[in-house]
Design a protein around this motif. Sequence first.
Motif, PDB file in Angstrom:
ATOM      1  N   ALA A   1      26.635 -46.958  25.235  1.00  0.00           N
ATOM      2  CA  ALA A   1      26.135 -45.662  25.775  1.00  0.00           C
ATOM      3  C   ALA A   1      27.559 -44.886  25.841  1.00  0.00           C
ATOM      4  O   ALA A   1      27.405 -43.571  25.658  1.00  0.00           O
ATOM      5  CB  ALA A   1      25.440 -45.809  27.079  1.00  0.00           C
ATOM      6  N   ALA A   2      28.663 -45.355  26.084  1.00  0.00           N
ATOM      7  CA  ALA A   2      29.742 -44.565  26.307  1.00  0.00           C
ATOM      8  C   ALA A   2      30.194 -44.048  24.984  1.00  0.00           C
ATOM      9  O   ALA A   2      30.700 -42.838  24.791  1.00  0.00           O
ATOM     10  CB  ALA A   2      30.916 -45.309  27.053  1.00  0.00           C
ATOM     11  N   ALA A   3      30.211 -45.128  24.197  1.00  0.00           N
ATOM     12  CA  ALA A   3      30.527 -44.650  22.804  1.00  0.00           C
ATOM     13  C   ALA A   3      29.659 -43.652  21.889  1.00  0.00           C
ATOM     14  O   ALA A   3      29.982 -42.698  21.373  1.00  0.00           O
ATOM     15  CB  ALA A   3      30.577 -46.003  21.727  1.00  0.00           C
ATOM     16  N   ALA A   4      28.445 -43.770  22.580  1.00  0.00           N
ATOM     17  CA  ALA A   4      27.295 -42.800  21.826  1.00  0.00           C
ATOM     18  C   ALA A   4      27.390 -41.418  22.564  1.00  0.00           C
ATOM     19  O   ALA A   4      27.442 -40.495  21.901  1.00  0.00           O
ATOM     20  CB  ALA A   4      25.931 -43.431  22.087  1.00  0.00           C
ATOM     21  N   ASP A   5      28.005 -41.174  23.791  1.00  0.00           N
ATOM     22  CA  ASP A   5      28.391 -39.939  24.509  1.00  0.00           C
ATOM     23  C   ASP A   5      29.229 -39.162  23.918  1.00  0.00           C
ATOM     24  O   ASP A   5      29.449 -38.298  23.875  1.00  0.00           O
ATOM     25  CB  ASP A   5      28.306 -40.571  25.968  1.00  0.00           C
ATOM     26  CG  ASP A   5      28.330 -39.063  26.762  1.00  0.00           C
ATOM     27  OD1 ASP A   5      27.613 -38.303  26.750  1.00  0.00           O
ATOM     28  OD2 ASP A   5      29.762 -38.948  27.053  1.00  0.00           O
ATOM     29  N   VAL A   6      30.396 -40.138  23.537  1.00  0.00           N
ATOM     30  CA  VAL A   6      31.883 -39.754  23.088  1.00  0.00           C
ATOM     31  C   VAL A   6      31.208 -39.013  21.672  1.00  0.00           C
ATOM     32  O   VAL A   6      31.677 -38.051  21.139  1.00  0.00           O
ATOM     33  CB  VAL A   6      32.708 -40.800  22.723  1.00  0.00           C
ATOM     34  CG1 VAL A   6      33.914 -40.256  21.795  1.00  0.00           C
ATOM     35  CG2 VAL A   6      33.312 -41.173  23.883  1.00  0.00           C
ATOM     36  N   VAL A   7      30.333 -39.803  20.872  1.00  0.00           N
ATOM     37  CA  VAL A   7      29.970 -39.181  19.613  1.00  0.00           C
ATOM     38  C   VAL A   7      29.132 -38.017  19.661  1.00  0.00           C
ATOM     39  O   VAL A   7      29.310 -36.942  19.119  1.00  0.00           O
ATOM     40  CB  VAL A   7      29.333 -40.041  18.730  1.00  0.00           C
ATOM     41  CG1 VAL A   7      28.601 -39.653  17.287  1.00  0.00           C
ATOM     42  CG2 VAL A   7      30.158 -41.358  18.268  1.00  0.00           C
ATOM     43  N   ARG A   8      28.295 -37.999  20.647  1.00  0.00           N
ATOM     44  CA  ARG A   8      27.469 -37.053  21.197  1.00  0.00           C
ATOM     45  C   ARG A   8      28.246 -35.647  21.688  1.00  0.00           C
ATOM     46  O   ARG A   8      27.932 -34.604  21.088  1.00  0.00           O
ATOM     47  CB  ARG A   8      26.447 -37.156  22.093  1.00  0.00           C
ATOM     48  CG  ARG A   8      25.172 -36.260  22.450  1.00  0.00           C
ATOM     49  CD  ARG A   8      24.304 -36.564  23.604  1.00  0.00           C
ATOM     50  NE  ARG A   8      25.082 -36.801  24.650  1.00  0.00           N
ATOM     51  CZ  ARG A   8      25.150 -35.874  25.490  1.00  0.00           C
ATOM     52  NH1 ARG A   8      24.754 -34.730  25.429  1.00  0.00           N
ATOM     53  NH2 ARG A   8      25.858 -36.196  26.691  1.00  0.00           N
ATOM     54  N   GLN A   9      29.320 -36.000  22.306  1.00  0.00           N
ATOM     55  CA  GLN A   9      29.807 -34.960  22.884  1.00  0.00           C
ATOM     56  C   GLN A   9      30.695 -34.087  21.788  1.00  0.00           C
ATOM     57  O   GLN A   9      31.261 -32.899  21.919  1.00  0.00           O
ATOM     58  CB  GLN A   9      31.125 -35.431  23.737  1.00  0.00           C
ATOM     59  CG  GLN A   9      30.378 -35.755  25.192  1.00  0.00           C
ATOM     60  CD  GLN A   9      29.840 -34.694  25.886  1.00  0.00           C
ATOM     61  OE1 GLN A   9      30.070 -33.297  25.696  1.00  0.00           O
ATOM     62  NE2 GLN A   9      28.611 -34.851  26.739  1.00  0.00           N
ATOM     63  N   ALA A  10      31.156 -34.918  20.612  1.00  0.00           N
ATOM     64  CA  ALA A  10      32.119 -34.265  19.500  1.00  0.00           C
ATOM     65  C   ALA A  10      31.045 -33.314  18.545  1.00  0.00           C
ATOM     66  O   ALA A  10      31.603 -32.607  17.613  1.00  0.00           O
ATOM     67  CB  ALA A  10      32.286 -35.263  18.788  1.00  0.00           C
ATOM     68  N   LEU A  11      29.702 -33.512  18.722  1.00  0.00           N
ATOM     69  CA  LEU A  11      28.811 -32.621  17.909  1.00  0.00           C
ATOM     70  C   LEU A  11      28.828 -31.056  18.260  1.00  0.00           C
ATOM     71  O   LEU A  11      29.168 -30.854  19.165  1.00  0.00           O
ATOM     72  CB  LEU A  11      27.314 -33.257  18.089  1.00  0.00           C
ATOM     73  CG  LEU A  11      26.800 -34.435  17.650  1.00  0.00           C
ATOM     74  CD1 LEU A  11      25.577 -35.033  18.078  1.00  0.00           C
ATOM     75  CD2 LEU A  11      27.326 -34.876  16.195  1.00  0.00           C
ATOM     76  N   ALA A  12      28.608 -30.375  16.987  1.00  0.00           N
ATOM     77  CA  ALA A  12      28.636 -29.052  17.234  1.00  0.00           C
ATOM     78  C   ALA A  12      27.338 -28.449  17.587  1.00  0.00           C
ATOM     79  O   ALA A  12      26.251 -29.254  17.531  1.00  0.00           O
ATOM     80  CB  ALA A  12      29.034 -28.462  15.770  1.00  0.00           C
ATOM     81  N   CYS A  13      27.203 -27.279  18.003  1.00  0.00           N
ATOM     82  CA  CYS A  13      25.996 -26.742  18.727  1.00  0.00           C
ATOM     83  C   CYS A  13      24.936 -26.464  17.596  1.00  0.00           C
ATOM     84  O   CYS A  13      25.417 -25.933  16.398  1.00  0.00           O
ATOM     85  CB  CYS A  13      26.218 -25.321  19.570  1.00  0.00           C
ATOM     86  SG  CYS A  13      24.839 -24.554  20.174  1.00  0.00           S
ATOM     87  N   LYS A  14      23.816 -26.892  17.826  1.00  0.00           N
ATOM     88  CA  LYS A  14      22.890 -26.625  16.540  1.00  0.00           C
ATOM     89  C   LYS A  14      22.506 -25.306  16.430  1.00  0.00           C
ATOM     90  O   LYS A  14      22.113 -24.761  15.219  1.00  0.00           O
ATOM     91  CB  LYS A  14      21.635 -27.480  16.901  1.00  0.00           C
ATOM     92  CG  LYS A  14      21.729 -28.948  17.342  1.00  0.00           C
ATOM     93  CD  LYS A  14      20.186 -29.283  17.825  1.00  0.00           C
ATOM     94  CE  LYS A  14      20.462 -30.726  18.100  1.00  0.00           C
ATOM     95  NZ  LYS A  14      19.269 -31.416  18.763  1.00  0.00           N
TER      96      LYS A  14
ATOM     97  N   ALA B   1      28.316 -31.063  22.256  1.00  0.00           N
ATOM     98  CA  ALA B   1      27.251 -32.238  22.427  1.00  0.00           C
ATOM     99  C   ALA B   1      25.762 -31.705  21.790  1.00  0.00           C
ATOM    100  O   ALA B   1      24.693 -32.131  22.415  1.00  0.00           O
ATOM    101  CB  ALA B   1      26.925 -32.481  23.973  1.00  0.00           C
ATOM    102  N   GLY B   2      25.927 -31.271  20.842  1.00  0.00           N
ATOM    103  CA  GLY B   2      24.857 -30.681  20.322  1.00  0.00           C
ATOM    104  C   GLY B   2      24.178 -29.346  20.525  1.00  0.00           C
ATOM    105  O   GLY B   2      23.383 -28.892  19.763  1.00  0.00           O
ATOM    106  N   LEU B   3      24.427 -28.877  21.850  1.00  0.00           N
ATOM    107  CA  LEU B   3      23.658 -27.579  22.305  1.00  0.00           C
ATOM    108  C   LEU B   3      24.884 -27.221  23.433  1.00  0.00           C
ATOM    109  O   LEU B   3      24.976 -27.681  24.536  1.00  0.00           O
ATOM    110  CB  LEU B   3      22.344 -27.942  22.879  1.00  0.00           C
ATOM    111  CG  LEU B   3      21.832 -26.674  23.084  1.00  0.00           C
ATOM    112  CD1 LEU B   3      21.483 -26.060  21.978  1.00  0.00           C
ATOM    113  CD2 LEU B   3      20.286 -26.939  23.839  1.00  0.00           C
ATOM    114  N   CYS B   4      25.456 -25.864  23.064  1.00  0.00           N
ATOM    115  CA  CYS B   4      26.357 -25.466  24.003  1.00  0.00           C
ATOM    116  C   CYS B   4      25.541 -24.886  25.105  1.00  0.00           C
ATOM    117  O   CYS B   4      24.541 -24.647  25.202  1.00  0.00           O
ATOM    118  CB  CYS B   4      27.351 -24.355  23.373  1.00  0.00           C
ATOM    119  SG  CYS B   4      26.362 -22.914  22.968  1.00  0.00           S
ATOM    120  N   GLU B   5      26.318 -24.710  26.316  1.00  0.00           N
ATOM    121  CA  GLU B   5      25.521 -24.107  27.471  1.00  0.00           C
ATOM    122  C   GLU B   5      24.993 -22.935  27.339  1.00  0.00           C
ATOM    123  O   GLU B   5      23.979 -22.746  27.867  1.00  0.00           O
ATOM    124  CB  GLU B   5      26.537 -23.943  28.794  1.00  0.00           C
ATOM    125  CG  GLU B   5      26.341 -23.656  29.946  1.00  0.00           C
ATOM    126  CD  GLU B   5      27.323 -23.588  31.033  1.00  0.00           C
ATOM    127  OE1 GLU B   5      27.067 -23.189  32.183  1.00  0.00           O
ATOM    128  OE2 GLU B   5      28.608 -23.604  30.657  1.00  0.00           O
TER     129      GLU B   5
END
Length: 399
Positions: A182-195, A203-207
């Motif tokens: 889960a920690a590794a997946a969260d690191v990958v997810r945090q690196a994603l750009a906003c859709k 993390a796939g979607l900015c604030e």
Amino acid sequence: MALRPVSWLWEGLSGWQQDRVEAAAKAELARLEGLLALPGGAPRLLADRLTDRLEEAGGEALIKRPYPWLIQRGLVQRQACSDLRCDDGMRLDTGTGCENCANVIHIRRGWRTQAAADVDREQPGLDGEARPQAVEARLQEYAALDAEDFVWRREQAALKQSLRAAARAADQERAEAERAAAAAADVVRQALACKDCGQARSAGLCEACDHRRQTETLTVEAGLVAAAGSADLTDPSSIAAALAGARTAIGNATAAEWQEFLRITDVATLEADPQGAADAYAFTAFQTAQQAVGEHRENALTMLRGTPEAEAEARRAFRAEQGRPWFRNNPTGADAVAAATKAADTARDRVAAYLLAARLEQLREQAAARPERPASWAQRLPGLAARPLDADAAGAVIA
């Protein structure tokens, strides 16, 4: 507290022996704590045990070798039966007699009766000393068989305990692996750009985009609630007008709130932080839409409280409350009217809430039955091209 009864013996131990006795006492205290229902009673139990052992030995003065006596006799639990809580026939957790020991005595008495019957049946001619010797020999056979059975049961218990320990270790290892994954997946997810806007490491979607999505959902909900309260659900144009009116009201309220925010905020700070300005505007819109949903819900409930269904239910509740046994003799008195009025208001609120939920469900079903087709790229591209880039976001929002 635990070693206080043997303080005199303690003085006669060497430093190394005192360390070993202390370690053995701590281990026994930890084991006793695991057997007790309430924590904190292990030191008293161990002190009582040492006191009893000293009485058996005749006092501390008669113990010639303190260290072996403490390690091998004083601190050691003596189970009179297979119950782990048994110590010299007493229950450690309750301080009462061990029931299992009583059962063992009862069983062994039965063994003697059974052994005598077996000897009389198999060797009917025995008499004198031969018969008691044969009975004792048969009792020894029973005891040997019981000892074998006890050893087998203890081995089975140890096996089950080891299996449980292995299962717990496997569960812990699996949980650790899941946490690491889960920690590794969260690191990958945090690196994603906003859709939506393409902002890096969002993390796939900015604030800001997350607030925009939530604002759109709340705007649609506010429109549905407004339509449920005032629109004619059989007239699509009436529903569309209610939805558009709610959206316009939220847009105007957002603009007013943003202007108020700009009035109390340093504009230069916003211009220096374009992303922060966009986030602030999106959050302002989200809060405005959230507040609008609550206001539209209150307005819808107020309107639905005046419907014929709500009024009819209120009249029935009013009459039913007046007809209570304690108001029957004076149904128009002040107490009866006050109670009936309260019951009518409660019934009116209940019907309004039911009507709102039913009308919202009907609106959602109608919307699901007529899904909106997405606009073509020819219609969408001009709007996307007009969106400001990050460098121009602050100026566009502030303007």
